[in-house]
Design a protein around this motif. Structure first.
Motif, PDB file in Angstrom:
ATOM      1  N   ALA A  10       0.389  -1.457  -0.175  1.00  0.00           N
ATOM      2  CA  ALA A  10       0.167   0.371  -0.146  1.00  0.00           C
ATOM      3  C   ALA A  10       1.304   1.349   0.019  1.00  0.00           C
ATOM      4  CB  ALA A  10      -0.977  -0.191   1.533  1.00  0.00           C
ATOM      5  N   HIS A  11       1.106   2.038  -1.094  1.00  0.00           N
ATOM      6  CA  HIS A  11       1.944   3.016  -0.946  1.00  0.00           C
ATOM      7  C   HIS A  11       2.804   3.251  -0.241  1.00  0.00           C
ATOM      8  CE1 HIS A  11      -1.798   3.761  -3.354  1.00  0.00           C
ATOM      9  NE2 HIS A  11      -2.512   3.084  -2.518  1.00  0.00           N
ATOM     10  N   PRO A  12       4.053   2.440  -0.310  1.00  0.00           N
ATOM     11  CA  PRO A  12       5.151   2.418  -0.055  1.00  0.00           C
ATOM     12  C   PRO A  12       6.039   3.806   0.161  1.00  0.00           C
ATOM     13  CG  PRO A  12       5.471   1.096  -1.204  1.00  0.00           C
ATOM     14  CD  PRO A  12       4.589   1.253  -1.452  1.00  0.00           C
ATOM     15  N   ASP A  13       5.395   4.757  -1.157  1.00  0.00           N
ATOM     16  CA  ASP A  13       6.124   6.024  -1.535  1.00  0.00           C
ATOM     17  C   ASP A  13       5.612   7.581  -1.040  1.00  0.00           C
ATOM     18  OD1 ASP A  13       4.242   5.781  -2.673  1.00  0.00           O
ATOM     19  OD2 ASP A  13       3.965   7.089  -3.809  1.00  0.00           O
ATOM     20  N   LEU A  14       4.671   6.839   0.183  1.00  0.00           N
ATOM     21  CA  LEU A  14       3.549   7.588   0.907  1.00  0.00           C
ATOM     22  C   LEU A  14       3.682   7.469   2.479  1.00  0.00           C
ATOM     23  CD1 LEU A  14       0.365   8.089  -0.876  1.00  0.00           C
ATOM     24  CD2 LEU A  14       2.534   9.574  -1.136  1.00  0.00           C
ATOM     25  N   PHE A  15       3.852   6.618   2.357  1.00  0.00           N
ATOM     26  CA  PHE A  15       3.659   5.461   4.134  1.00  0.00           C
ATOM     27  C   PHE A  15       4.370   4.228   4.127  1.00  0.00           C
ATOM     28  CE2 PHE A  15      -0.613   7.670   3.685  1.00  0.00           C
ATOM     29  CZ  PHE A  15      -0.573   8.143   4.663  1.00  0.00           C
ATOM     30  N   THR A  16       5.795   4.261   4.877  1.00  0.00           N
ATOM     31  CA  THR A  16       6.675   3.910   5.327  1.00  0.00           C
ATOM     32  C   THR A  16       6.257   2.245   6.298  1.00  0.00           C
ATOM     33  OG1 THR A  16       7.102   4.367   7.782  1.00  0.00           O
ATOM     34  CG2 THR A  16       8.507   5.451   5.133  1.00  0.00           C
ATOM     35  N   PRO A  17       6.667   0.853   5.841  1.00  0.00           N
ATOM     36  CA  PRO A  17       5.948  -0.295   7.046  1.00  0.00           C
ATOM     37  C   PRO A  17       5.769   0.823   8.215  1.00  0.00           C
ATOM     38  CG  PRO A  17       7.554  -1.149   5.654  1.00  0.00           C
ATOM     39  CD  PRO A  17       8.179   0.858   5.600  1.00  0.00           C
ATOM     40  N   ALA A  18       7.071   1.619   8.557  1.00  0.00           N
ATOM     41  CA  ALA A  18       6.670   2.006  10.369  1.00  0.00           C
ATOM     42  C   ALA A  18       6.118   2.631  10.374  1.00  0.00           C
ATOM     43  CB  ALA A  18       8.335   2.940  10.601  1.00  0.00           C
ATOM     44  N   ASP A  19       4.992   3.439   9.319  1.00  0.00           N
ATOM     45  CA  ASP A  19       4.172   4.710   9.499  1.00  0.00           C
ATOM     46  C   ASP A  19       2.841   3.666   9.288  1.00  0.00           C
ATOM     47  OD1 ASP A  19       5.528   7.128   8.628  1.00  0.00           O
ATOM     48  OD2 ASP A  19       4.731   6.653   6.798  1.00  0.00           O
ATOM     49  N   GLN A  20       2.915   2.701   8.566  1.00  0.00           N
ATOM     50  CA  GLN A  20       1.735   1.590   8.187  1.00  0.00           C
ATOM     51  C   GLN A  20       1.137   0.900   9.961  1.00  0.00           C
ATOM     52  OE1 GLN A  20       0.657  -0.849   5.147  1.00  0.00           O
ATOM     53  NE2 GLN A  20      -0.767  -1.910   6.601  1.00  0.00           N
ATOM     54  N   ALA A  21       2.707   0.288  10.809  1.00  0.00           N
ATOM     55  CA  ALA A  21       2.603   0.184  11.685  1.00  0.00           C
ATOM     56  C   ALA A  21       1.950   1.117  12.932  1.00  0.00           C
ATOM     57  CB  ALA A  21       3.795  -0.655  11.966  1.00  0.00           C
ATOM     58  N   ASP A  22       2.254   1.581  12.866  1.00  0.00           N
ATOM     59  CA  ASP A  22       2.082   2.888  13.895  1.00  0.00           C
ATOM     60  C   ASP A  22       1.081   3.616  13.316  1.00  0.00           C
ATOM     61  OD1 ASP A  22       4.847   3.276  15.028  1.00  0.00           O
ATOM     62  OD2 ASP A  22       5.508   4.913  13.642  1.00  0.00           O
ATOM     63  N   LEU A  23       0.043   3.476  11.754  1.00  0.00           N
ATOM     64  CA  LEU A  23      -1.260   3.592  12.504  1.00  0.00           C
ATOM     65  C   LEU A  23      -2.153   2.155  12.804  1.00  0.00           C
ATOM     66  CD1 LEU A  23      -1.260   5.426   8.482  1.00  0.00           C
ATOM     67  CD2 LEU A  23      -1.982   6.292  10.785  1.00  0.00           C
ATOM     68  N   VAL A  24      -1.187   1.077  12.448  1.00  0.00           N
ATOM     69  CA  VAL A  24      -2.507  -0.153  13.067  1.00  0.00           C
ATOM     70  C   VAL A  24      -2.476  -0.089  14.401  1.00  0.00           C
ATOM     71  CG1 VAL A  24      -2.519  -2.452  13.410  1.00  0.00           C
ATOM     72  CG2 VAL A  24      -1.821  -1.496  11.376  1.00  0.00           C
ATOM     73  N   ALA A  25      -1.376   0.194  15.000  1.00  0.00           N
ATOM     74  CA  ALA A  25      -1.994   0.877  16.788  1.00  0.00           C
ATOM     75  C   ALA A  25      -1.971   1.382  17.000  1.00  0.00           C
ATOM     76  CB  ALA A  25       0.198   0.986  17.183  1.00  0.00           C
ATOM     77  N   LEU A  26      -2.097   2.160  16.235  1.00  0.00           N
ATOM     78  CA  LEU A  26      -3.550   4.049  16.902  1.00  0.00           C
ATOM     79  C   LEU A  26      -4.898   3.225  16.919  1.00  0.00           C
ATOM     80  CD1 LEU A  26      -1.439   7.001  14.981  1.00  0.00           C
ATOM     81  CD2 LEU A  26      -2.058   6.576  18.193  1.00  0.00           C
ATOM     82  N   ALA A  27      -5.146   2.301  15.755  1.00  0.00           N
ATOM     83  CA  ALA A  27      -6.346   2.269  15.028  1.00  0.00           C
ATOM     84  C   ALA A  27      -6.699   1.707  16.237  1.00  0.00           C
ATOM     85  CB  ALA A  27      -6.405   1.504  14.027  1.00  0.00           C
ATOM     86  N   ARG A  28      -6.441   0.792  16.514  1.00  0.00           N
ATOM     87  CA  ARG A  28      -6.438  -0.484  18.626  1.00  0.00           C
ATOM     88  C   ARG A  28      -6.223   0.494  19.475  1.00  0.00           C
ATOM     89  NH1 ARG A  28      -6.372  -5.693  19.478  1.00  0.00           N
ATOM     90  NH2 ARG A  28      -4.927  -6.635  17.725  1.00  0.00           N
ATOM     91  N   ALA A  29      -5.977   1.567  19.451  1.00  0.00           N
ATOM     92  CA  ALA A  29      -5.742   1.980  20.667  1.00  0.00           C
ATOM     93  C   ALA A  29      -6.498   2.968  20.731  1.00  0.00           C
ATOM     94  CB  ALA A  29      -4.816   3.095  20.446  1.00  0.00           C
TER      95      ALA A  29
END
Lengths: 174, 522
Positions: A10-29
């Motif tokens: 999913a659009h690695p140019d816009l969101f790095t794997p670390a970005d995505q992992a953080d967003l997943v953590a936020l979604a769960r929070a």
């Protein structure tokens, strides 16, 4: 599936794997369901990233929000305990990010069929013949009530004619 | 297929195919009049309905730009979506729930009964309730509503068992599974309900009445009606003689057409109807068509509503079965000792998980929220539907900056709750809480109003041309062959769900139009 693998699709140019992992953590929070796996949260984040890839203002809000959050934390959001993360998110400086993320995560998470199954919501029933013969009336912990209208008159104006218990009496009885 | 020429000036043009427009169309077509029905949305067959709340919302809803302003919760919770209405053949009734209580007699005399309430523009209807009795009966038969004229009651589903037992335990005595416009047994060529839920997504089985399965096909069958879909009215035109002589509408591609007319009836729902009248302003009608009273768009009402959800230790599965086949009437009376005027119904409501999570606590999140979501299968629900106070400043206006895809001004819906609405809602929340706790609820949640399905009052009915837009027949005071045929004409809202009364009023209006056409005065 590990989060870090999914993100490359999913659009690695816009969101790095670390970005995505953080967003997943936020979604769960934001919407913690402890017995729910990461799969639905990851799908939700992918959907949001897909949307942001065509929506410059959402992209801006997400990227800006993530870096602001990282600036205030000693740890990456993905490594912060869920409940602590939630309180960081509600800081006034995160208002726009929080609102955008809350709205999008709620919208997509509860439209995910794995979540439906987890909650026990079966969705459409028409092709299975509805619930006419599949338990539309199977509640058995209360008596079956009257379904016809009461022939006794209900006054249009004024108090009820029956002697009703007060709410306090009802509360103390139940 | 019947079709009429754009320059045929003998046709009646009806704008909108919901319960009001479709009922009028059927009456006129059966009487031998030519009808052109303009519907902004597409024709979607019952087979094409999708039992998924999000997909169905996209498929059926009027999603053109709108804005909510004012102190009402919707301006905060859903500012782009003050109302939920249909853009589809059959109108909002393609996804209505189906309860059909009649008005009470005193609700036609709100001003006389409730007195002069500060901050409210209460008025009496110019109609004697006795004049509507026969039309109510005809409307009930048209819908095949349960509990009436020999139609049997719906059975109790799980959610109703909770509601009715709770009602009984707190001393209510007037509960039932209807009147509810869905077949238990086959009626009028339509089957009995499968108890499949999802009527708010379009009813696939056709057990629930809507114009799509009744008035529209019947009107088409007369050979006297042409249904033009994806035809969005943008202006009603007026001739030199002061009569409406046509309607300009946009097709799917945005190209404009003009249908000439002998009679024009607007049934676009209480937001689009005043918007169209306001957009039809001319040099001779500078403040909008039929608006010499300055009442077009004012007195917007949407019922005093709210939801109470209750969580139990044992399963409910509220999504199973007819979503709203349950009503408690005990609080629908007027009893000023409760601290407010007018009354409210307590109505059963069930939602699927997507809607439940959207409306249970708008803006909600966190552990308390998710714990309520996880209790979904153990949750029951009730909806409040109460009389809303009309206010002159609660109104639909044309936006000065927001436009639709055609560049036309979007409607802005301004609404401030009257203190009476606030008091009524607080009372209903407390009663709902007590009702559910009396049958063992472990937690209750009160939810604010959802985008309004009931939209009323913006072309007020009055005897005095200075005080309202239409007369007792829905005929505009200013333009003799222009009629309003939807809930916009409601002088006051009453507590009852409005569809039945809209249909009864339109059946009466249809007789008036047919009579006037016969004598040549229209």
């Amino acid at each position: 599936m590990p989060t870090e693998d999914l993100s490359f699709a999913a659009h690695p140019d816009l969101f790095t794997p670390a970005d995505q992992a953080d967003l997943v953590a936020l979604a769960r929070a934001l919407f913690p369901h402890d017995r729910l796996g990461d799969g639905p949260y990851e799908r939700v984040v992918n959907t949001i990233i897909d949307a942001a890839a065509n929506d410059p203002s959402l992209l801006h809000i997400l990227c800006d929000g993530l870096s602001a959050l990282r600036g205030t934390a000693t740890e990456r959001p993905a490594n912060v305990p869920s409940d602590q993360l939630a309180s960081m998110l509600t800081a006034p400086e995160s208002a726009v990010f929080f609102q955008a993320l809350r709205r999008s995560v709620a919208w997509h998470l509860y439209d995910d069929h794995e979540v439906w199954e987890f909650i026990g919501y079966p969705g459409a029933s028409f092709n299975a013949g509805g619930y006419l013969h599949r338990g539309f009336d199977d509640l058995d912990w209360l008596p079956t009530p009257r379904i016809e209208e009461n022939d006794a008159p209900l006054p249009d104006i004024g108090p009820l004619s029956v002697n009703r218990p007060s709410l306090d009496q009802v509360r103390s009885a139940s | 297929m019947t079709s009429y020429a754009l320059d045929d000036d003998e046709v009646a043009v009806i704008i909108g195919s919901g319960p009001g427009g479709a009922t009028l169309a059927l009456q006129l077509a059966q009487a031998g009049h030519r009808v052109v029905m303009l519907e902004a949305g597409p024709l979607i067959d019952n087979d094409e309905f999708v039992n998924d709340e999000r997909i169905a919302f996209d498929q059926l809803t009027w999603k053109d730009p709108r804005r909510a302003t004012g102190s009402w919760d919707l301006a905060r919770d859903f500012p782009d979506s003050p109302a939920w209405m249909g853009k589809v053949v059959g109108g909002t009734a393609t996804f209505w729930t189906g309860l059909t209580p009649r008005f009470k007699n005193h609700e036609f005399r709100a001003r006389s009964t409730y007195g002069d309430l500060e901050g409210a523009s209460l008025a009496d209807w110019p109609i004697d309730p006795a004049d509507l009795v026969d039309y109510y009966a005809r409307a009930e038969k048209a819908m095949g509503t349960s509990h009436r004229h020999g139609r049997p009651p719906l059975p109790a589903n799980n959610n109703y068992k909770v509601l009715a037992n709770g009602a009984e335990r707190i001393g209510y005595r007037h509960y039932a599974t209807g009147p509810y416009a869905t077949n238990r047994d086959p009626y009028d060529g339509r089957p009995g309900t499968l108890q499949d839920g999802f009527c708010q997504q379009g009813d696939k089985s056709r057990a629930k009445w809507s114009p799509l399965v009744s008035e529209i096909p019947k009107a088409l069958k007369t050979g006297n009606m042409e249904l033009r879909t994806s035809s969005r009215a943008v202006q009603i035109t007026v001739g030199r003689d002061g009569r409406a002589d046509g309607v300009v509408y946009a097709d799917d591609g945005g190209a404009l057409h003009r249908q000439r007319a002998r009679v024009v009836a607007v049934a676009g729902n209480a937001i689009e109807t005043p918007r169209l009248l306001l957009m039809s302003a001319t040099a001779r009608h500078p403040s909008g068509l039929a608006n010499s009273s300055d009442q077009v768009g004012r007195n917007y009402m949407r019922h005093t509503t709210g939801v109470v959800y209750a969580e139990f230790e044992r399963p409910v599965h509220m999504y199973r079965g007819e979503p709203m086949a349950g009503i408690v009437n005990d609080e629908s009376r007027h009893d000023a000792d409760r601290g407010f005027v007018g009354g409210y119904y307590i109505e059963m409501i069930a939602q699927g998980l997507p809607s439940f999570t959207t409306f249970m606590t708008p803006g909600g999140w966190g552990r308390e929220f998710t714990s309520k979501v996880e209790a979904y299968t153990r949750t029951a629900g009730m909806w409040i539907c109460g009389e809303d106070m009309p206010r002159s400043e609660n109104r639909v206006t044309l936006s000065t900056d927001l436009v639709d895809d055609l560049g036309l001004p979007a409607p802005e819906v301004h609404c401030d709750d009257h203190p009476n609405d606030v008091a009524m809602r607080a009372h209903a929340y407390a009663q709902g809480d007590a009702l559910f706790r009396a049958v063992g609820a472990v937690r209750t949640t009160t939810a604010p109003p959802m985008p309004s399905g009931h939209n009323l009052g913006t072309a007020r009915m009055s005897r005095d041309p200075g005080a309202g837009v239409v007369n007792e027949f829905g005929q505009t005071h200013d333009v003799p062959n222009l009629f309003v045929s939807d809930g916009s004409v409601f002088t006051t809202s009453a507590a009852a769900n409005p569809t039945l009364t809209i249909m009864a009023l339109v059946l009466r209006q249809a007789e008036h139009i047919i009579d006037r056409a016969r004598t040549g005065s229209i």
